[in-house]
Scaffold this active site. Structure first.
Site, PDB file in Angstrom:
ATOM      1  N   ASN A 170       0.874  -1.178   0.000  1.00  0.00           N
ATOM      2  CA  ASN A 170       0.000   0.000   0.000  1.00  0.00           C
ATOM      3  C   ASN A 170       0.910   1.226   0.000  1.00  0.00           C
ATOM      4  O   ASN A 170       1.532   1.527   1.009  1.00  0.00           O
ATOM      5  CB  ASN A 170      -0.888  -0.030   1.255  1.00  0.00           C
ATOM      6  CG  ASN A 170      -1.721   1.223   1.402  1.00  0.00           C
ATOM      7  OD1 ASN A 170      -1.750   2.068   0.507  1.00  0.00           O
ATOM      8  ND2 ASN A 170      -2.390   1.357   2.537  1.00  0.00           N
ATOM      9  N   TRP A 171       0.959   1.882  -1.145  1.00  0.00           N
ATOM     10  CA  TRP A 171       1.905   3.008  -1.277  1.00  0.00           C
ATOM     11  C   TRP A 171       1.416   4.259  -0.555  1.00  0.00           C
ATOM     12  O   TRP A 171       2.139   5.221  -0.407  1.00  0.00           O
ATOM     13  CB  TRP A 171       2.138   3.326  -2.754  1.00  0.00           C
ATOM     14  CG  TRP A 171       2.907   2.275  -3.507  1.00  0.00           C
ATOM     15  CD1 TRP A 171       3.209   0.988  -3.095  1.00  0.00           C
ATOM     16  CD2 TRP A 171       3.496   2.415  -4.804  1.00  0.00           C
ATOM     17  NE1 TRP A 171       3.936   0.340  -4.066  1.00  0.00           N
ATOM     18  CE2 TRP A 171       4.122   1.191  -5.125  1.00  0.00           C
ATOM     19  CE3 TRP A 171       3.548   3.453  -5.739  1.00  0.00           C
ATOM     20  CZ2 TRP A 171       4.794   0.985  -6.337  1.00  0.00           C
ATOM     21  CZ3 TRP A 171       4.211   3.250  -6.944  1.00  0.00           C
ATOM     22  CH2 TRP A 171       4.827   2.031  -7.231  1.00  0.00           C
ATOM     23  N   LYS A 172       0.152   4.280  -0.165  1.00  0.00           N
ATOM     24  CA  LYS A 172      -0.441   5.472   0.478  1.00  0.00           C
ATOM     25  C   LYS A 172      -0.181   6.702  -0.405  1.00  0.00           C
ATOM     26  O   LYS A 172      -0.147   6.566  -1.629  1.00  0.00           O
ATOM     27  CB  LYS A 172       0.078   5.618   1.905  1.00  0.00           C
ATOM     28  CG  LYS A 172      -0.117   4.308   2.692  1.00  0.00           C
ATOM     29  CD  LYS A 172       0.111   4.435   4.159  1.00  0.00           C
ATOM     30  CE  LYS A 172      -0.095   3.062   4.825  1.00  0.00           C
ATOM     31  NZ  LYS A 172       0.055   3.098   6.270  1.00  0.00           N
ATOM     32  N   GLY A 175       2.901   2.237  10.801  1.00  0.00           N
ATOM     33  CA  GLY A 175       3.849   3.333  10.642  1.00  0.00           C
ATOM     34  C   GLY A 175       4.568   3.716  11.921  1.00  0.00           C
ATOM     35  O   GLY A 175       5.234   4.750  11.987  1.00  0.00           O
ATOM     36  N   GLU A 182      -6.612   4.564   8.019  1.00  0.00           N
ATOM     37  CA  GLU A 182      -6.396   5.989   7.733  1.00  0.00           C
ATOM     38  C   GLU A 182      -7.636   6.599   7.073  1.00  0.00           C
ATOM     39  O   GLU A 182      -7.926   7.782   7.265  1.00  0.00           O
ATOM     40  CB  GLU A 182      -5.140   6.149   6.856  1.00  0.00           C
ATOM     41  CG  GLU A 182      -3.882   5.888   7.687  1.00  0.00           C
ATOM     42  CD  GLU A 182      -2.712   5.291   6.929  1.00  0.00           C
ATOM     43  OE1 GLU A 182      -2.679   5.357   5.691  1.00  0.00           O
ATOM     44  OE2 GLU A 182      -1.827   4.731   7.611  1.00  0.00           O
ATOM     45  N   HIS A 208      -9.376   1.048   5.135  1.00  0.00           N
ATOM     46  CA  HIS A 208      -8.082   1.241   5.803  1.00  0.00           C
ATOM     47  C   HIS A 208      -8.266   2.184   6.992  1.00  0.00           C
ATOM     48  O   HIS A 208      -9.069   3.122   6.928  1.00  0.00           O
ATOM     49  CB  HIS A 208      -7.066   1.820   4.812  1.00  0.00           C
ATOM     50  CG  HIS A 208      -5.664   1.770   5.350  1.00  0.00           C
ATOM     51  ND1 HIS A 208      -5.199   2.685   6.259  1.00  0.00           N
ATOM     52  CD2 HIS A 208      -4.670   0.883   5.149  1.00  0.00           C
ATOM     53  CE1 HIS A 208      -3.945   2.368   6.573  1.00  0.00           C
ATOM     54  NE2 HIS A 208      -3.603   1.277   5.923  1.00  0.00           N
ATOM     55  N   GLY A 247       3.139  -1.091   4.220  1.00  0.00           N
ATOM     56  CA  GLY A 247       3.144   0.342   3.945  1.00  0.00           C
ATOM     57  C   GLY A 247       4.550   0.817   3.604  1.00  0.00           C
ATOM     58  O   GLY A 247       5.042   0.618   2.496  1.00  0.00           O
ATOM     59  N   GLY A 248       5.211   1.410   4.579  1.00  0.00           N
ATOM     60  CA  GLY A 248       6.523   2.030   4.360  1.00  0.00           C
ATOM     61  C   GLY A 248       7.527   1.147   3.632  1.00  0.00           C
ATOM     62  O   GLY A 248       8.223   1.602   2.716  1.00  0.00           O
ATOM     63  N   GLU A 288      -5.000  -4.989  10.557  1.00  0.00           N
ATOM     64  CA  GLU A 288      -3.975  -3.966  10.743  1.00  0.00           C
ATOM     65  C   GLU A 288      -4.227  -3.238  12.056  1.00  0.00           C
ATOM     66  O   GLU A 288      -5.023  -2.287  12.089  1.00  0.00           O
ATOM     67  CB  GLU A 288      -4.030  -2.949   9.596  1.00  0.00           C
ATOM     68  CG  GLU A 288      -3.797  -3.543   8.225  1.00  0.00           C
ATOM     69  CD  GLU A 288      -3.210  -2.517   7.259  1.00  0.00           C
ATOM     70  OE1 GLU A 288      -2.236  -2.864   6.602  1.00  0.00           O
ATOM     71  OE2 GLU A 288      -3.699  -1.378   7.193  1.00  0.00           O
ATOM     72  N   SER A 306       3.873  -2.236  10.245  1.00  0.00           N
ATOM     73  CA  SER A 306       5.322  -2.296  10.438  1.00  0.00           C
ATOM     74  C   SER A 306       5.939  -3.643  10.081  1.00  0.00           C
ATOM     75  O   SER A 306       6.853  -4.111  10.755  1.00  0.00           O
ATOM     76  CB  SER A 306       5.685  -1.886  11.874  1.00  0.00           C
ATOM     77  OG  SER A 306       5.272  -0.557  12.133  1.00  0.00           O
TER      78      SER A 306
END
Ligand code: 13P
Length: 253
Positions: free
Chosen positions: A9-11, A174, A98, A96, A235-236, A168, A214
């Protein structure tokens, strides 16, 4: 049998040049390496058509990060299931944390989105997970149960089999703080048992449940080795080919 999946997930990251470069690196990696899992990405919506062109032979699955619950109309800024289907996207992340936190997304809206995705032949990747407060007060099982039931349990058995679930925990996203493999496994088994109770074990056994929060090259293998964890939503660490490829290799023996 359910699939193993590593999804990135590149966000809201990368301009078009950087996005194209990472997609090209990923294509090269996929061509040169046999992987023991499916590899999916969810880049920003602006780059979905480029992703579909680059991964024209489905080397990598192409997903949006969100989609509308509505079919079409005056919903500024939104993209519909029909649009995603028309560019041959594979599916969409839905719910998600977010989106829940910054855009007020509810389980009721997620339920409509999941239905809308399935109706267009798209794979919904439905996210759930508790906040730190909810975990500290021992409510994590209850919270995830309510999220799962409200968003998914109006589906038929045939429909829910097509859904991918991503657990999640909000406190692990993150933050560099990962759920331990045991904590994640507990919730994954819990989700699967809820599905089994409602739809039967056979249906529950077909659903891929991913862990997100993470996941990094050095913890992926251990997380993926848990019996009810079928991969990760990353993510990251999905933003650099070196890290993402090592996570994919978490499925290699
Ligand atoms: P991080 O891997 O950056 O914690 O993000 C997880 C996530 O939210 C994936 O959807």
């Amino acid at each position: 049998m359910r699939k193993n999946i590593v999804a990135g997930n590149w966000k809201m990251n990368k301009n078009v040049i950087d996005a194209q470069q990472l997609m090209a690196q990923l294509l090269e990696y996929k061509k040169e390496n046999a992987t023991n899992c499916e590899v999916w990405i969810a880049p920003p919506a602006l780059y979905l058509m480029m992703a579909r062109d680059i991964f024209e032979n489905n080397e990598v699955g192409v997903f949006s990060q969100d989609m509308s619950e509505f079919a079409a109309g005056a919903y500024t800024g939104e993209i519909s299931a029909d649009m995603l289907q028309s560019i041959e996207a594979d599916g969409s992340i839905i719910g998600h944390s977010e989106r829940r936190q910054y855009h007020g997304e509810t389980d009721a809206a997620c339920n409509k989105k999941v239905k809308a995705a399935l109706d267009k032949g798209l794979i919904p990747v439905y996210c759930n997970g508790e906040t730190l407060e909810q975990r500290k007060s021992g409510k994590h099982l209850e919270v995830v149960k309510a999220q799962t039931e409200e968003a998914l349990f109006t589906l038929s058995a045939e429909e829910i089999k097509k859904v991918v679930i991503a657990y999640e925990p909000v406190w692990a996203i993150g933050t560099g703080e990962t759920a331990t493999p045991e904590q994640a496994q507990e919730i994954h088994a819990h989700i699967r048992s809820l599905i089994a109770a409602k739809y039967g074990q056979e249906v529950a056994d077909e659903i891929s449940i991913l862990y997100g929060g993470s996941v990094k090259p050095d913890n992926a293998k251990e997380i993926f080795s848990q019996p009810d964890i079928d991969g990760g939503l990353i993510g990251g660490a999905a933003l650099k080919i070196e890290d993402f490829s090592k996570i994919i290799e978490g499925f290699n023996n």
